[in-house]
Enzyme design. Sequence first.
Site, PDB file in Angstrom:
ATOM      1  CG  PHE A   1      -1.913   1.014   1.404  1.00 57.91           C
ATOM      2  CD1 PHE A   1      -3.172   0.840   0.856  1.00 57.91           C
ATOM      3  CD2 PHE A   1      -1.665   2.182   2.125  1.00 57.91           C
ATOM      4  CE1 PHE A   1      -4.174   1.802   1.017  1.00 57.91           C
ATOM      5  CE2 PHE A   1      -2.646   3.145   2.295  1.00 57.91           C
ATOM      6  CZ  PHE A   1      -3.907   2.952   1.736  1.00 57.91           C
TER       7      PHE A   1
ATOM      8  CD1 TRP B   1       8.327   7.739   5.531  1.00 58.50           C
ATOM      9  CD2 TRP B   1       9.387   6.158   6.696  1.00 58.50           C
ATOM     10  NE1 TRP B   1       9.360   8.347   6.216  1.00 58.50           N
ATOM     11  CE2 TRP B   1      10.026   7.396   6.933  1.00 58.50           C
ATOM     12  CE3 TRP B   1       9.882   5.014   7.337  1.00 58.50           C
ATOM     13  CZ2 TRP B   1      11.133   7.511   7.780  1.00 58.50           C
ATOM     14  CZ3 TRP B   1      10.974   5.132   8.167  1.00 58.50           C
ATOM     15  CH2 TRP B   1      11.588   6.370   8.387  1.00 58.50           C
TER      16      TRP B   1
ATOM     17  CG  ASP C   1     -12.923   4.276   7.990  1.00 57.21           C
ATOM     18  OD1 ASP C   1     -12.050   4.839   8.677  1.00 57.21           O
ATOM     19  OD2 ASP C   1     -13.959   4.835   7.628  1.00 57.21           O
TER      20      ASP C   1
ATOM     21  CD  GLU D   1      -3.185   0.474   8.771  1.00 56.49           C
ATOM     22  OE1 GLU D   1      -4.391   0.600   9.037  1.00 56.49           O
ATOM     23  OE2 GLU D   1      -2.640  -0.625   8.558  1.00 56.49           O
TER      24      GLU D   1
ATOM     25  N   GLY E   1      17.282  -5.131  34.265  1.00 58.80           N
ATOM     26  CA  GLY E   1      18.318  -5.214  33.227  1.00 58.80           C
ATOM     27  C   GLY E   1      17.966  -6.187  32.118  1.00 58.80           C
TER      28      GLY E   1
ATOM     29  N   PRO F   1       7.771  11.688   0.935  1.00 59.66           N
ATOM     30  CG  PRO F   1       9.798  11.759  -0.246  1.00 59.66           C
ATOM     31  CD  PRO F   1       8.348  11.418  -0.409  1.00 59.66           C
TER      32      PRO F   1
END
Length: 388
Positions: A130, A163, A245, A369, A346, A135
Amino acid sequence: MFNPDNLLLPFFDDGHRELHERLHAWARTALPSRIHSGDVDALCRERVGQLAEAGWLRYCVPAAFGGALPRLDSRSLCVLRQTLGFYDGLADFAFAMQGLGSGVITLFGDDALRRRYLPRVAEGTAIAAFALSEPDAGSDAAAMTTSARRTADGYVLNGTKTWISNAGLADFYCVFAKLEDDAEGAGVTAFVVDADTPGLAVTERIDVCAPHPLGTLVFADCLVPHAHRLGAPGAGFKVAMQALDVFRASVGAAALGFAEAAADAAVRHAGERRMFGATLGDLQLTQAAIGDMATDIDAATLLVYRAAWERDVLDRPTTRPAAVAKLYATEAAQRIVDVAVQLHGGRGVRVGEAVESLYREVRALRIYEGASEVQKMVIARAVRKARG
């Protein structure tokens, strides 16, 4: 883990309960660890193959095109993502991208496009993607500059997307571009673009804290057939938002899976860790933290499945409830994972520990999203509109 009592809620039917049982039984053996190393592309291909072989990818497409159910069922998508997220973030990622990457075709493609792509998505022989972000156009999708020019031979795409999940791995991309003004009008329009189309190149791979296949796509005079347009010219925002949606509530479900995995690890560790003559779990501060975790998980569960139920049963737009579900569930998951790391001390930041992996995995859910800040804007607009 997923509380079985939740399946008694009226949001679910017997099919969802049966799906939950089968999926957990499979995942316990097929996904033994969320800790991964090696080539991320190979790992994702492996996960897609596993999910396809087990039949889980069939829930990403309608039955008419090889799917498990007559139509996309949001509650099933959420059960799948919650469970996969509990066991393995990469498996959840692989499943989610098959659904979102093909969802626009399911919702807006003609039968020819559906027959060409959807059966292969269900079979795992085609990997989907998708491509919306750019940018300078992430949360502000209206600022996109990728263009589509209509010609006699098709649409010519020029611009950059970044992305993009599965960039370099996908067999096809659902791409959004601004149609140049002509007889068809102007505005953002959606297209299916095969990965091997001349003029499409993956120019960068992006490394992130939880390894996923991400990258940048460049379109340089990339010719896409007229028949590969999705929806009406200029209707691209509607196309994108309706697809989101459907899948946005499932992001909240994935967050629930991550949160439950972190809470389980925290409770187990607290019961085993000896300190001050007792266990970590005997300390009141620890008990308060576990109480907060459980409350957040219950609240997120109700919000996620309310949104999914409203879409499936009431069959109405779920922009507001899906935004509420994603916002609350992802923010709650971040809190829960952070507390789980803190309780581990730790060990919580040691590479190879489940909670350390979850700490890296959960962070992106508050961004992709629609970032949490965007969800708040969506919710606020819906509230103001409802009050006139």
